[in-house]
Design a protein around this motif. Structure first.
Motif, PDB file in Angstrom:
ATOM      1  N   CYS A  63      -2.422  -0.012 -15.318  1.00  0.00           N
ATOM      2  CA  CYS A  63      -2.450  -0.230 -13.874  1.00  0.00           C
ATOM      3  C   CYS A  63      -1.616  -1.461 -13.503  1.00  0.00           C
ATOM      4  O   CYS A  63      -0.938  -1.456 -12.473  1.00  0.00           O
ATOM      5  CB  CYS A  63      -3.888  -0.380 -13.398  1.00  0.00           C
ATOM      6  N   ILE A  64      -1.668  -2.479 -14.333  1.00  0.00           N
ATOM      7  CA  ILE A  64      -0.820  -3.649 -14.105  1.00  0.00           C
ATOM      8  C   ILE A  64       0.654  -3.258 -14.148  1.00  0.00           C
ATOM      9  O   ILE A  64       1.455  -3.668 -13.295  1.00  0.00           O
ATOM     10  CB  ILE A  64      -1.121  -4.738 -15.151  1.00  0.00           C
ATOM     11  N   ILE A  65       1.015  -2.431 -15.131  1.00  0.00           N
ATOM     12  CA  ILE A  65       2.406  -1.983 -15.266  1.00  0.00           C
ATOM     13  C   ILE A  65       2.832  -1.184 -14.039  1.00  0.00           C
ATOM     14  O   ILE A  65       3.949  -1.342 -13.534  1.00  0.00           O
ATOM     15  CB  ILE A  65       2.571  -1.155 -16.557  1.00  0.00           C
ATOM     16  N   ALA A  66       1.949  -0.314 -13.543  1.00  0.00           N
ATOM     17  CA  ALA A  66       2.277   0.488 -12.362  1.00  0.00           C
ATOM     18  C   ALA A  66       2.577  -0.413 -11.173  1.00  0.00           C
ATOM     19  O   ALA A  66       3.557  -0.201 -10.434  1.00  0.00           O
ATOM     20  CB  ALA A  66       1.120   1.438 -12.040  1.00  0.00           C
ATOM     21  N   ILE A  67       1.748  -1.424 -10.968  1.00  0.00           N
ATOM     22  CA  ILE A  67       1.947  -2.340  -9.838  1.00  0.00           C
ATOM     23  C   ILE A  67       3.223  -3.161 -10.023  1.00  0.00           C
ATOM     24  O   ILE A  67       3.992  -3.365  -9.072  1.00  0.00           O
ATOM     25  CB  ILE A  67       0.720  -3.257  -9.678  1.00  0.00           C
ATOM     26  N   LEU A  68       3.486  -3.608 -11.237  1.00  0.00           N
ATOM     27  CA  LEU A  68       4.712  -4.376 -11.498  1.00  0.00           C
ATOM     28  C   LEU A  68       5.961  -3.537 -11.262  1.00  0.00           C
ATOM     29  O   LEU A  68       6.963  -4.029 -10.731  1.00  0.00           O
ATOM     30  CB  LEU A  68       4.693  -4.914 -12.930  1.00  0.00           C
ATOM     31  N   LEU A  69       5.907  -2.265 -11.652  1.00  0.00           N
ATOM     32  CA  LEU A  69       7.054  -1.378 -11.413  1.00  0.00           C
ATOM     33  C   LEU A  69       7.309  -1.195  -9.929  1.00  0.00           C
ATOM     34  O   LEU A  69       8.458  -1.214  -9.472  1.00  0.00           O
ATOM     35  CB  LEU A  69       6.799  -0.014 -12.068  1.00  0.00           C
ATOM     36  N   VAL A  70       6.248  -1.024  -9.168  1.00  0.00           N
ATOM     37  CA  VAL A  70       6.396  -0.861  -7.721  1.00  0.00           C
ATOM     38  C   VAL A  70       6.965  -2.134  -7.096  1.00  0.00           C
ATOM     39  O   VAL A  70       7.841  -2.071  -6.220  1.00  0.00           O
ATOM     40  CB  VAL A  70       5.029  -0.499  -7.095  1.00  0.00           C
ATOM     41  N   ARG A  71       6.506  -3.281  -7.544  1.00  0.00           N
ATOM     42  CA  ARG A  71       7.037  -4.539  -7.021  1.00  0.00           C
ATOM     43  C   ARG A  71       8.514  -4.695  -7.381  1.00  0.00           C
ATOM     44  O   ARG A  71       9.307  -5.215  -6.592  1.00  0.00           O
ATOM     45  CB  ARG A  71       6.224  -5.707  -7.566  1.00  0.00           C
ATOM     46  N   LEU A  72       8.875  -4.248  -8.586  1.00  0.00           N
ATOM     47  CA  LEU A  72      10.269  -4.339  -9.014  1.00  0.00           C
ATOM     48  C   LEU A  72      11.163  -3.435  -8.172  1.00  0.00           C
ATOM     49  O   LEU A  72      12.277  -3.813  -7.794  1.00  0.00           O
ATOM     50  CB  LEU A  72      10.372  -3.954 -10.494  1.00  0.00           C
ATOM     51  N   ILE A  73      10.675  -2.251  -7.868  1.00  0.00           N
ATOM     52  CA  ILE A  73      11.470  -1.267  -7.128  1.00  0.00           C
ATOM     53  C   ILE A  73      11.552  -1.605  -5.640  1.00  0.00           C
ATOM     54  O   ILE A  73      12.617  -1.514  -5.017  1.00  0.00           O
ATOM     55  CB  ILE A  73      10.886   0.149  -7.329  1.00  0.00           C
ATOM     56  N   PHE A  74      10.423  -1.996  -5.046  1.00  0.00           N
ATOM     57  CA  PHE A  74      10.366  -2.167  -3.597  1.00  0.00           C
ATOM     58  C   PHE A  74      10.254  -3.619  -3.139  1.00  0.00           C
ATOM     59  O   PHE A  74      10.172  -3.882  -1.937  1.00  0.00           O
ATOM     60  CB  PHE A  74       9.163  -1.384  -3.030  1.00  0.00           C
ATOM     61  N   GLY A  75      10.272  -4.544  -4.079  1.00  0.00           N
ATOM     62  CA  GLY A  75      10.050  -5.949  -3.725  1.00  0.00           C
ATOM     63  C   GLY A  75      11.031  -6.497  -2.715  1.00  0.00           C
ATOM     64  O   GLY A  75      10.663  -7.272  -1.826  1.00  0.00           O
ATOM     65  N   ARG A  76      12.295  -6.102  -2.811  1.00  0.00           N
ATOM     66  CA  ARG A  76      13.311  -6.650  -1.917  1.00  0.00           C
ATOM     67  C   ARG A  76      13.370  -5.898  -0.589  1.00  0.00           C
ATOM     68  O   ARG A  76      13.660  -6.507   0.449  1.00  0.00           O
ATOM     69  CB  ARG A  76      14.678  -6.598  -2.596  1.00  0.00           C
ATOM     70  N   THR A  77      13.126  -4.601  -0.620  1.00  0.00           N
ATOM     71  CA  THR A  77      13.285  -3.798   0.591  1.00  0.00           C
ATOM     72  C   THR A  77      12.005  -3.658   1.401  1.00  0.00           C
ATOM     73  O   THR A  77      12.053  -3.489   2.621  1.00  0.00           O
ATOM     74  CB  THR A  77      13.792  -2.388   0.231  1.00  0.00           C
ATOM     75  N   GLU A  78      10.850  -3.703   0.741  1.00  0.00           N
ATOM     76  CA  GLU A  78       9.581  -3.485   1.434  1.00  0.00           C
ATOM     77  C   GLU A  78       8.593  -4.622   1.155  1.00  0.00           C
ATOM     78  O   GLU A  78       7.391  -4.403   1.039  1.00  0.00           O
ATOM     79  CB  GLU A  78       8.959  -2.156   0.990  1.00  0.00           C
ATOM     80  N   GLY A  79       9.124  -5.828   1.041  1.00  0.00           N
ATOM     81  CA  GLY A  79       8.275  -6.969   0.697  1.00  0.00           C
ATOM     82  C   GLY A  79       7.139  -7.200   1.679  1.00  0.00           C
ATOM     83  O   GLY A  79       6.059  -7.657   1.297  1.00  0.00           O
ATOM     84  N   GLY A  80       7.342  -6.837   2.950  1.00  0.00           N
ATOM     85  CA  GLY A  80       6.326  -7.082   3.954  1.00  0.00           C
ATOM     86  C   GLY A  80       5.096  -6.208   3.834  1.00  0.00           C
ATOM     87  O   GLY A  80       4.055  -6.534   4.407  1.00  0.00           O
ATOM     88  N   SER A 114      -9.163  -0.023 -12.811  1.00  0.00           N
ATOM     89  CA  SER A 114      -9.405  -0.800 -11.597  1.00  0.00           C
ATOM     90  C   SER A 114      -9.446  -2.291 -11.875  1.00  0.00           C
ATOM     91  O   SER A 114      -9.076  -3.103 -11.022  1.00  0.00           O
ATOM     92  CB  SER A 114     -10.718  -0.357 -10.944  1.00  0.00           C
ATOM     93  N   VAL A 115      -9.899  -2.669 -13.063  1.00  0.00           N
ATOM     94  CA  VAL A 115      -9.864  -4.082 -13.459  1.00  0.00           C
ATOM     95  C   VAL A 115      -8.414  -4.565 -13.492  1.00  0.00           C
ATOM     96  O   VAL A 115      -8.090  -5.648 -13.002  1.00  0.00           O
ATOM     97  CB  VAL A 115     -10.543  -4.290 -14.824  1.00  0.00           C
ATOM     98  N   GLY A 116      -7.546  -3.743 -14.073  1.00  0.00           N
ATOM     99  CA  GLY A 116      -6.127  -4.082 -14.083  1.00  0.00           C
ATOM    100  C   GLY A 116      -5.559  -4.188 -12.685  1.00  0.00           C
ATOM    101  O   GLY A 116      -4.735  -5.063 -12.391  1.00  0.00           O
ATOM    102  N   PHE A 117      -6.016  -3.302 -11.815  1.00  0.00           N
ATOM    103  CA  PHE A 117      -5.588  -3.314 -10.414  1.00  0.00           C
ATOM    104  C   PHE A 117      -5.908  -4.651  -9.748  1.00  0.00           C
ATOM    105  O   PHE A 117      -5.021  -5.326  -9.208  1.00  0.00           O
ATOM    106  CB  PHE A 117      -6.246  -2.137  -9.700  1.00  0.00           C
ATOM    107  N   VAL A 118      -7.170  -5.062  -9.767  1.00  0.00           N
ATOM    108  CA  VAL A 118      -7.538  -6.293  -9.054  1.00  0.00           C
ATOM    109  C   VAL A 118      -6.950  -7.524  -9.731  1.00  0.00           C
ATOM    110  O   VAL A 118      -6.631  -8.514  -9.064  1.00  0.00           O
ATOM    111  CB  VAL A 118      -9.074  -6.429  -8.900  1.00  0.00           C
TER     112      VAL A 118
END
Length: 213
Positions: A63-80, A114-118
């Motif tokens: 779950c941590i990896i999933a969130i990190l991937l999303v941040r990597l992909i959308f961090g610059r364009t959808e940071g808000g 879910s632990v990884g999520f939070v």
């Protein structure tokens, strides 16, 4: 579209079924033992503490990896709206864990994921949830009760922090985040429905870190 992509990324990450893989290493299907659940608690009961710890770690990391991937992909364009997209990624991962397509949708209950999520989302929620979990655990030794209490606590703390502007999003995105988190909480209670019945009837299994004397 971003939401769908985040769900897909999360779902693919969630398909890594740690306890199922460990079970296959023991030449067995963990879902045929204990509670029939492909999760941390059943791995602990079925294969021992090492398997339980590895399952927790694996399910947490995906779950941590999933969130990190999303941040990597959308961090610059959808940071808000990154907090919301992170919740979507976590939701996808938990769905992939609970309902893996290649295992006929029979997975775990999503607590370790879910632990990884939070942990990846907000350390404050993780810390408060951990206090609730372990406080109840050492009092009752009912993992299901601890997990559900921590989940409900995480929802409440997220809303409190969100209402104080902790996530920097506009009102519609913030409310949407609450809705997804509430849905995950409902799903956790649904997946634990048999545990809840056993708790009500007083015959839920207890977990001890050390053997009782």
């Amino acid at each position: 579209m971003e939401r769908i992509i985040c769900l897909i990324i999360g779902y693919v990450c969630g398909l890594f079924q740690t306890s199922y893989i460990i079970g296959k290493m023991h030449k067995t299907d963990i879902r045929e033992h204990g509670s029939g659940n492909a999760g941390t608690t059943n791995a602990l009961r079925t294969f021992g503490k090492k398997a339980g710890a590895l399952t927790l770690l694996g399910d947490l990391l995906k779950c941590i990896i999933a969130i990190l991937l999303v941040r990597l992909i959308f961090g610059r364009t959808e940071g808000g709206m990154m907090p919301l997209l992170s919740v979507y990624a976590a939701a996808g991962c938990i769905l992939g864990h609970n309902f893996p397509i290649y295992l006929n949708f029979r997975g775990g209950k999503g607590v370790a994921a879910s632990v990884g999520f939070v942990l990846a989302f907000d350390w404050r929620i993780f810390l408060i949830g951990a206090v609730v979990f372990f406080g109840l655990f050492f009092l009752t030794h009912y993992v299901s009760l601890c997990s559900l209490s921590a989940y409900l606590t995480a929802l409440i703390v997220m809303i409190i922090l969100g209402e104080h502007g902790a996530y920097g999003m506009d009102r519609p995105h913030t409310l949407e985040m609450y809705v997804i988190m509430a849905a995950l909480t409902v799903l956790a209670f649904y997946k634990h429905r048999e545990n809840i019945l056993r708790l009500v009837h007083g015959n839920e299994n207890r977990i001890y870190l050390r053997k009782k004397q």
